[in-house]
Scaffold this active site. Sequence first.
Site, short mmCIF file in Angstrom:
data_model
loop_
_atom_site.label_atom_id
_atom_site.label_comp_id
_atom_site.label_asym_id
_atom_site.label_seq_id
_atom_site.Cartn_x
_atom_site.Cartn_y
_atom_site.Cartn_z
N TYR A 128 121.93 87.78 73.80
CA TYR A 128 121.60 89.22 73.80
C TYR A 128 120.63 89.54 74.94
O TYR A 128 120.88 90.44 75.74
CB TYR A 128 121.01 89.60 72.45
N ALA A 146 119.96 87.81 77.55
CA ALA A 146 120.59 87.54 78.86
C ALA A 146 121.46 88.73 79.27
O ALA A 146 121.45 89.15 80.44
CB ALA A 146 121.42 86.27 78.79
N SER A 147 122.19 89.29 78.30
CA SER A 147 123.08 90.42 78.64
C SER A 147 122.28 91.64 79.07
O SER A 147 122.65 92.36 80.00
CB SER A 147 123.98 90.77 77.45
N LYS A 148 121.15 91.87 78.41
CA LYS A 148 120.33 93.04 78.76
C LYS A 148 119.60 92.80 80.08
O LYS A 148 119.38 93.74 80.86
CB LYS A 148 119.33 93.34 77.63
N SER A 180 116.95 96.95 75.84
CA SER A 180 116.12 96.64 74.67
C SER A 180 114.77 96.06 75.08
O SER A 180 114.68 95.34 76.09
CB SER A 180 116.87 95.60 73.82
N ASP A 240 137.59 99.57 73.64
CA ASP A 240 136.82 98.33 73.55
C ASP A 240 136.26 98.09 74.94
O ASP A 240 137.01 97.78 75.88
CB ASP A 240 137.75 97.18 73.12
#
Length: 272
Positions: A154, A156-158, A141, A62
Amino acid sequence: MSYHRHVSIITGASSGIGEALAYELAGQGAYLALGARRIDQLETVAAKCRTLGGKAIAVACDVSQQADCERLVGQTVAEYGRVDTLVNNAGITMWSRFASLKDPALIDQIMQVNFLGAVYCTYYALPHLKQSRGHIANISSMADKIITPGSTGYVASKHAMESFYESLRAEIADDGVTITMFYLGFIDTGFAGRMLDAEGKASGGISQQLAGTKQMSPADSARLIATATLARRRTVYTPVSGLPGWLFPWLKLLAPRWLERIGKRFMDEGGI
Ligand SMILES: NC(=O)c1ccc[n+]([C@@H]2O[C@H](COP(=O)([O-])OP(=O)(O)OC[C@H]3O[C@@H](n4cnc5c(N)ncnc54)[C@H](OP(=O)(O)O)[C@@H]3O)[C@@H](O)[C@H]2O)c1
């Protein structure tokens, strides 16, 4: 250069792009360490990789857990003696307005997997990548390059990934370790249908809206990733709605309101 005996760690290899990439590299004789949570699926992928001509181990991992990432890298080095490439591919996404979230901790969860998961794996792999003058491939992405309401956590994470690896690239340039950022458009993996909803549960996401839309196949995306990684390209974009991906950073700069209107229409049509 080829993938023959090239040691690659691929996170998120139990399905989708990671699985397809594992088959692509295995077919070229690569030595693979595959990480994900669903160990049964991962073992099946590893077994198929071996029939395709590669070596493969499956490691339950994980990526949001630092110790799991350390173990993934440790088992890779124990098995093959080195790491040539790390592919940070594991990812989850969301489809909900931010204000509708039952618990904003969903954003933490996405950051933990998409951003910190990549950071942890990179941290433990880096000493070995320095020894091999290796490479890091990050699967980001096109959602980060267009304006995508409904996907705040999403994107923000990328985006965090982009800034982190821009900075790291300069730090490790003298060690011969290189980094490719992949900004992918829609790939036909079912990812868009596994988006986490306002309750944090996998929902139908935007799969209905994408029905009939031309998406790249996982196998084609895997070939693209394999080739660009070997060539140590800095940035790779894939098309969105028939437009070249590289155009979107310029559109965001020059016509942000236009992009925002398109994104908002897409979200409104999605009924969230
Ligand atoms: N498909 C697209 O349209 C598209 C477009 C642009 C970018 N991407 C990016 O491509 C990557 C792969 O997505 P995909 O389309 O192949 O989707 P997918 O089939 O859902 O694959 C996601 C992979 O990530 C793994 N994963 C999820 N949470 C994890 C965790 N906590 N620890 C370890 N592994 C975890 C999953 O394995 P387990 O569940 O077994 O852990 C699975 O193998 C993602 O980073 C995504 O953001 C996809």
